[in-house]
Design a protein around this motif. Structure first.
Motif, mmCIF file in Angstrom:
data_model
loop_
_atom_site.group_PDB
_atom_site.id
_atom_site.type_symbol
_atom_site.label_atom_id
_atom_site.label_comp_id
_atom_site.label_asym_id
_atom_site.label_seq_id
_atom_site.Cartn_x
_atom_site.Cartn_y
_atom_site.Cartn_z
ATOM 1 N N GLY A 1 11.567 -32.712 34.683
ATOM 2 C CA GLY A 1 12.343 -31.745 33.918
ATOM 3 C C GLY A 1 13.764 -31.589 34.420
ATOM 4 N N VAL B 1 15.906 -27.955 35.055
ATOM 5 C CA VAL B 1 16.332 -27.017 34.041
ATOM 6 C C VAL B 1 16.056 -25.587 34.504
ATOM 7 N N SER B 2 14.959 -25.371 35.199
ATOM 8 C CA SER B 2 14.605 -24.077 35.798
ATOM 9 C C SER B 2 13.403 -24.305 36.706
ATOM 10 N N SER C 1 10.529 -22.753 36.017
ATOM 11 C CA SER C 1 9.345 -22.456 35.212
ATOM 12 C C SER C 1 8.710 -23.745 34.684
ATOM 13 N N GLU D 1 7.074 -24.048 31.964
ATOM 14 C CA GLU D 1 7.304 -24.153 30.529
ATOM 15 C C GLU D 1 8.638 -24.858 30.247
ATOM 16 N N GLU D 2 9.703 -24.414 30.907
ATOM 17 C CA GLU D 2 11.015 -25.026 30.671
ATOM 18 C C GLU D 2 11.072 -26.453 31.206
ATOM 19 N N GLN D 3 10.404 -26.706 32.323
ATOM 20 C CA GLN D 3 10.353 -28.080 32.837
ATOM 21 C C GLN D 3 9.597 -28.981 31.870
ATOM 22 N N THR D 4 8.515 -28.488 31.279
ATOM 23 C CA THR D 4 7.741 -29.279 30.320
ATOM 24 C C THR D 4 8.602 -29.619 29.107
ATOM 25 N N GLU D 5 9.311 -28.655 28.560
ATOM 26 C CA GLU D 5 10.223 -28.912 27.426
ATOM 27 C C GLU D 5 11.238 -29.988 27.796
ATOM 28 N N GLN D 6 11.840 -29.870 28.990
ATOM 29 C CA GLN D 6 12.865 -30.831 29.398
ATOM 30 C C GLN D 6 12.264 -32.210 29.639
ATOM 31 N N LYS E 1 11.819 -33.733 26.251
ATOM 32 C CA LYS E 1 13.115 -34.109 25.687
ATOM 33 C C LYS E 1 13.615 -35.402 26.344
ATOM 34 N N ILE F 1 3.129 -26.449 24.631
ATOM 35 C CA ILE F 1 4.424 -27.117 24.445
ATOM 36 C C ILE F 1 4.210 -28.571 24.031
#
Length: 185
Positions: free
Chosen positions: A94, A103-104, A106, A108-113, A116, A151
């Motif tokens: 991430g 990215v952060s 968290s 959740e935010e690492q999974t999104e990144q 992507k 996610i």
């Protein structure tokens, strides 16, 4: 129990013990056929062949994929490799491509990144999320499984790829998640 292994040339049979000591024999250029199995001694069995393995991956068909829209590899590996109409995407973290920082903190935010970043590598390869046939997810904490699933489901259309998920002792740079995949081209 004895195994006989022969090639497409006039190579002699190789016993299982010798095969273990000599593997890989000639990866990529040799067609190996497992001819027989015998419960007695090391002679060839008169039974029909029970397995055939063909390894024809040529280095001519192996192509590295690189995009600046995803983080650069952290070591001596490629972001992805194209080979024989398949794409093998290395584990993605991430990280923000421009900074190389997470990215952060968290999951959740690492999974999104992560997804992507994987999408950018797929795109650079001429593939997409719908091309993915297998993923492997590595989590620092398996308790994050449900959050990651929510996610992950947004990115992969039906039918979803085959998948394995593991909790691991540690991930590079103390990441919370890493995902790798294989896609059909």
């Amino acid at each position: 129990m004895a195994w006989s292994v022969t090639g497409s040339g006039s190579a002699p049979a190789i016993g299982l013990r010798a095969l273990r000591n000599r593997a890989p024999i000639v990866a990529g250029l040799y067609c190996v056929s497992v001819i027989g199995l015998s419960a007695r001694g090391s002679h060839r069995s008169s039974t029909k062949p029970f397995a055939s393995i063909s390894a024809s991956l040529s280095t001519e068909k192996k192509e590295a994929v690189e995009t600046k829209h995803a983080p650069a590899a952290l070591g001596p590996y490629s972001q992805a490799i194209k080979a024989n109409n398949l794409l093998f995407v290395s584990g993605c973290l991430g990280l923000i491509p421009e900074t190389g920082k997470f990215v952060s903190d968290s999951v959740e935010e690492q999974t999104e990144q992560v997804l992507k970043n994987m999408g950018e590598i797929l795109k650079a390869s001429g593939a997409s999320y719908s091309s993915v046939v297998k993923t492997t997810i590595m989590l620092a904490d398996l308790q994050d499984f449900k959050k990651v699933n929510e996610i992950y489901a947004k990115y992969f259309p039906h039918p979803a790829p085959a998948r394995s998920t593991y909790q691991v002792a540690a991930l590079p740079l103390n990441a919370k998640i890493e995902i790798e995949c294989i896609a059909a081209l």
